[in-house]
Motif scaffolding. Structure first.
Motif, PDB file in Angstrom:
ATOM      1  N   ILE A  89       0.839  -1.195   0.000  1.00 48.11           N
ATOM      2  CA  ILE A  89       0.000   0.000   0.000  1.00 48.11           C
ATOM      3  C   ILE A  89       0.880   1.252   0.000  1.00 48.11           C
ATOM      4  N   VAL A  90       0.541   2.193  -0.842  1.00 47.12           N
ATOM      5  CA  VAL A  90       1.265   3.464  -0.909  1.00 47.12           C
ATOM      6  C   VAL A  90       0.823   4.352   0.246  1.00 47.12           C
ATOM      7  N   LYS A  91       1.798   4.997   0.892  1.00 45.49           N
ATOM      8  CA  LYS A  91       1.502   5.845   2.048  1.00 45.49           C
ATOM      9  C   LYS A  91       2.013   7.261   1.823  1.00 45.49           C
ATOM     10  N   ASP A  92       1.379   8.214   2.475  1.00 45.55           N
ATOM     11  CA  ASP A  92       1.850   9.595   2.441  1.00 45.55           C
ATOM     12  C   ASP A  92       3.303   9.643   2.906  1.00 45.55           C
ATOM     13  N   GLY A  93       4.123  10.394   2.187  1.00 45.40           N
ATOM     14  CA  GLY A  93       5.517  10.544   2.572  1.00 45.40           C
ATOM     15  C   GLY A  93       6.460   9.528   1.968  1.00 45.40           C
ATOM     16  N   ASP A  94       5.931   8.509   1.297  1.00 43.63           N
ATOM     17  CA  ASP A  94       6.798   7.524   0.645  1.00 43.63           C
ATOM     18  C   ASP A  94       7.659   8.193  -0.429  1.00 43.63           C
ATOM     19  N   THR A  95       8.877   7.715  -0.557  1.00 39.43           N
ATOM     20  CA  THR A  95       9.761   8.209  -1.617  1.00 39.43           C
ATOM     21  C   THR A  95       9.353   7.611  -2.952  1.00 39.43           C
ATOM     22  N   THR A  96       9.345   8.437  -3.980  1.00 39.06           N
ATOM     23  CA  THR A  96       8.966   7.973  -5.320  1.00 39.06           C
ATOM     24  C   THR A  96      10.017   8.378  -6.345  1.00 39.06           C
ATOM     25  N   ILE A  97      10.080   7.608  -7.432  1.00 42.32           N
ATOM     26  CA  ILE A  97      10.954   7.921  -8.563  1.00 42.32           C
ATOM     27  C   ILE A  97      10.115   7.858  -9.834  1.00 42.32           C
ATOM     28  N   ALA A  98      10.068   8.962 -10.568  1.00 39.50           N
ATOM     29  CA  ALA A  98       9.361   9.007 -11.846  1.00 39.50           C
ATOM     30  C   ALA A  98      10.381   8.945 -12.971  1.00 39.50           C
ATOM     31  N   ILE A  99      10.154   8.045 -13.928  1.00 37.87           N
ATOM     32  CA  ILE A  99      11.071   7.905 -15.064  1.00 37.87           C
ATOM     33  C   ILE A  99      10.302   8.166 -16.359  1.00 37.87           C
ATOM     34  N   GLY A 100      10.912   8.926 -17.250  1.00 35.80           N
ATOM     35  CA  GLY A 100      10.239   9.220 -18.511  1.00 35.80           C
ATOM     36  C   GLY A 100      11.121  10.005 -19.454  1.00 35.80           C
ATOM     37  N   HIS A 101      10.466  10.639 -20.423  1.00 39.12           N
ATOM     38  CA  HIS A 101      11.169  11.392 -21.462  1.00 39.12           C
ATOM     39  C   HIS A 101      10.607  12.815 -21.545  1.00 39.12           C
ATOM     40  N   LYS A 116       0.058  12.945  -1.227  1.00 39.34           N
ATOM     41  CA  LYS A 116      -1.226  12.401  -0.781  1.00 39.34           C
ATOM     42  C   LYS A 116      -1.426  11.071  -1.491  1.00 39.34           C
ATOM     43  N   ALA A 117      -1.536   9.992  -0.722  1.00 43.18           N
ATOM     44  CA  ALA A 117      -1.605   8.648  -1.308  1.00 43.18           C
ATOM     45  C   ALA A 117      -2.898   8.412  -2.073  1.00 43.18           C
ATOM     46  N   SER A 118      -3.954   9.098  -1.698  1.00 40.01           N
ATOM     47  CA  SER A 118      -5.233   8.911  -2.387  1.00 40.01           C
ATOM     48  C   SER A 118      -5.937  10.249  -2.534  1.00 40.01           C
ATOM     49  N   ARG A 119      -5.895  10.783  -3.745  1.00 37.14           N
ATOM     50  CA  ARG A 119      -6.559  12.048  -4.050  1.00 37.14           C
ATOM     51  C   ARG A 119      -7.635  11.771  -5.102  1.00 37.14           C
ATOM     52  N   GLU A 125      -9.182   7.431  -7.896  1.00 38.05           N
ATOM     53  CA  GLU A 125      -8.117   7.761  -6.966  1.00 38.05           C
ATOM     54  C   GLU A 125      -6.822   7.998  -7.735  1.00 38.05           C
ATOM     55  N   TYR A 126      -6.069   8.979  -7.295  1.00 46.71           N
ATOM     56  CA  TYR A 126      -4.748   9.234  -7.860  1.00 46.71           C
ATOM     57  C   TYR A 126      -3.743   9.419  -6.734  1.00 46.71           C
ATOM     58  N   ILE A 127      -2.497   9.102  -7.035  1.00 50.37           N
ATOM     59  CA  ILE A 127      -1.404   9.369  -6.107  1.00 50.37           C
ATOM     60  C   ILE A 127      -0.861  10.752  -6.424  1.00 50.37           C
ATOM     61  N   GLN A 128      -0.938  11.642  -5.472  1.00 46.22           N
ATOM     62  CA  GLN A 128      -0.395  12.991  -5.672  1.00 46.22           C
ATOM     63  C   GLN A 128       1.068  12.991  -5.275  1.00 46.22           C
ATOM     64  N   ILE A 129       1.928  13.479  -6.166  1.00 45.66           N
ATOM     65  CA  ILE A 129       3.372  13.451  -5.931  1.00 45.66           C
ATOM     66  C   ILE A 129       3.982  14.828  -6.183  1.00 45.66           C
ATOM     67  N   ASP A 130       5.166  15.027  -5.596  1.00 42.99           N
ATOM     68  CA  ASP A 130       5.860  16.288  -5.857  1.00 42.99           C
ATOM     69  C   ASP A 130       7.097  16.092  -6.726  1.00 42.99           C
ATOM     70  N   ASN A 144       8.592   2.895  -6.416  1.00 42.18           N
ATOM     71  CA  ASN A 144       9.006   3.067  -5.029  1.00 42.18           C
ATOM     72  C   ASN A 144      10.487   2.720  -4.909  1.00 42.18           C
ATOM     73  N   THR A 145      11.035   2.760  -3.710  1.00 43.79           N
ATOM     74  CA  THR A 145      12.480   2.543  -3.536  1.00 43.79           C
ATOM     75  C   THR A 145      12.876   1.091  -3.714  1.00 43.79           C
ATOM     76  N   GLN A 146      11.899   0.199  -3.853  1.00 38.37           N
ATOM     77  CA  GLN A 146      12.197  -1.204  -4.174  1.00 38.37           C
ATOM     78  C   GLN A 146      12.176  -1.453  -5.690  1.00 38.37           C
ATOM     79  N   GLY A 147      11.871  -0.401  -6.446  1.00 38.75           N
ATOM     80  CA  GLY A 147      11.815  -0.535  -7.886  1.00 38.75           C
ATOM     81  C   GLY A 147      10.510  -1.101  -8.393  1.00 38.75           C
ATOM     82  N   GLU A 148       9.471  -1.113  -7.551  1.00 40.81           N
ATOM     83  CA  GLU A 148       8.158  -1.596  -7.960  1.00 40.81           C
ATOM     84  C   GLU A 148       7.324  -0.445  -8.518  1.00 40.81           C
TER      85      GLU A 148
END
Length: 363
Positions: A89-101, A116-119, A125-130, A144-148
């Motif tokens: 489950i995704v939680k508020d404050g979790d570290t995220t990595i976005a990859i793209g072009h 915000k894990a659920s907006r 529902e969407y995951i709000q990220i900074d 996430n930091t496990q690469g999932e």
């Protein structure tokens, strides 16, 4: 894992997706490329590339405007380090990595946190990220930091600082399961009744279950059709046995590789069409010899012209759209393609000009 480790481990799963309307990102899960519906733009075919896949045409086999998801058929070897959907489950404050072009800057990774894990947005529902995501990131994985994979980067709030939203992994998991259960391709999801419908069963672009007009069905049926000077340019390229779909960078831009050289063709709003090739760079020594050679060759050339911008050497063809014809265009573009490669070799081998480096995606 840190951000660099994650990028190094999973980068082979990251796909660049290109259409006449723009570009975006996708990623491999099992035997599918996952992306956003708005990235594929209602087309049946798109152009993809990755570190393992040369620029090639791929088929869009599922389009879901409801979740803004699309699946592209993967007919290539998968990565040695495959991506998997998250099981936590995704939680508020979790570290995220976005990859793209983003903006065509290939394989860009940005780190952030879950704001915000659920907006809730439009009943989803969407995951709000900074993490910083921009045009071109759409359809890429949020890890996430496990690469999932915890989500699909889907949209941002315009004119806001790092306010992005990703569709959570459980919607993706649900969609993959439902798609594979029906064991069919070319599926469109009705945004009203939520049924998965085979494209061949759709009549007059309406859902046969609930009667809703399916915009995606119409877009897929019509496809992309150029017009005016754009159509003529593509007819010229086709006549030269160039795959226009692979060459097309946008509705008014094309790129063709010609040996060691690269020809860019652009059609501008003012009606000017420019085909040019940036050949190589001027060396530090014996510059006068290169100048003399280019000036003497300019006197011999028809249709084409050498020029220098800063220290880069160009060979170009310029014409206004009202003057372009099929026959003249074939002659000019064929000469540009042939001579750009020949002159590039001459300038590098004989005059010691500096060979240009190419971005990794563009090789």
């Amino acid at each position: 894992m840190n951000t660099q480790d994650i990028l190094d481990t999973y980068v082979d799963n990251i796909i660049q997706i290109m259409t006449p309307y723009g570009s975006g990102t996708g990623f491999i899960i099992d035997d599918l490329i996952i992306t956003n519906s708005h990235v594929v733009s209602g087309l049946k075919e798109v152009v993809i590339s990755s570190k393992l896949i040369k620029r090639t045409i791929a088929k869009v086999i599922y389009d879901d405007n409801d979740y803004d998801l699309a699946f592209i058929s993967l007919e290539h070897l998968a990565s040695k380090n495959p991506l998997t959907l998250s099981s936590t489950i995704v939680k508020d404050g979790d570290t995220t990595i976005a990859i793209g072009h983003p903006y065509g800057l290939n394989y860009t990774a940005t780190e952030g946190i879950v704001s915000k894990a659920s907006r809730l947005q439009d009943d989803l529902e969407y995951i709000q990220i900074d993490a910083a995501i921009n045009p071109g990131n759409s359809g890429g994985p949020l890890l996430n930091t496990q690469g999932e994979v915890i989500g699909v980067n889907t949209f941002i709030v315009q004119n806001a600082n790092n306010l992005g939203f990703a569709l959570p992994y459980f919607y993706v998991e649900e969609t993959i399961k439902n798609f594979k259960n029906i064991q069919q391709i070319n599926i469109i999801k009705c945004p009203s009744c939520k049924n998965l419908i085979q494209e061949k069963e759709i009549k007059n672009d309406y859902c046969f279950e609930c009667g809703t007009k399916l915009a995606v069905a119409r877009q897929r049926r019509k496809g992309y059709k150029p017009s005016g000077a754009t159509k003529l340019i593509e007819e010229i390229l086709s006549a030269l046995e160039i795959n226009v779909t692979l060459a097309r960078r946008s509705q008014a831009s094309w790129r063709v590789e010609s040996g060691s050289a690269r020809v860019e063709i652009n059609y501008y709003e003012n009606g000017i069409i420019i085909g040019d090739s940036k050949l190589c760079a001027i060396p530090k020594n014996k510059i006068d010899e290169i100048y003399d050679y280019l000036l003497s060759e300019n006197k011999k050339l028809s249709y084409l012209q050498f020029s220098i911008n800063e220290n880069n050497i160009y060979i170009s063809y310029l014409i206004v759209d009202s003057s372009l014809t099929l026959e003249e265009g074939k002659i000019a573009f064929k000469r540009l393609l042939t001579l750009s490669n020949e002159y590039d070799d001459i300038l590098i081998n004989k005059y010691k000009a500096i060979k240009l480096k190419r971005d990794e995606e563009d090789e």
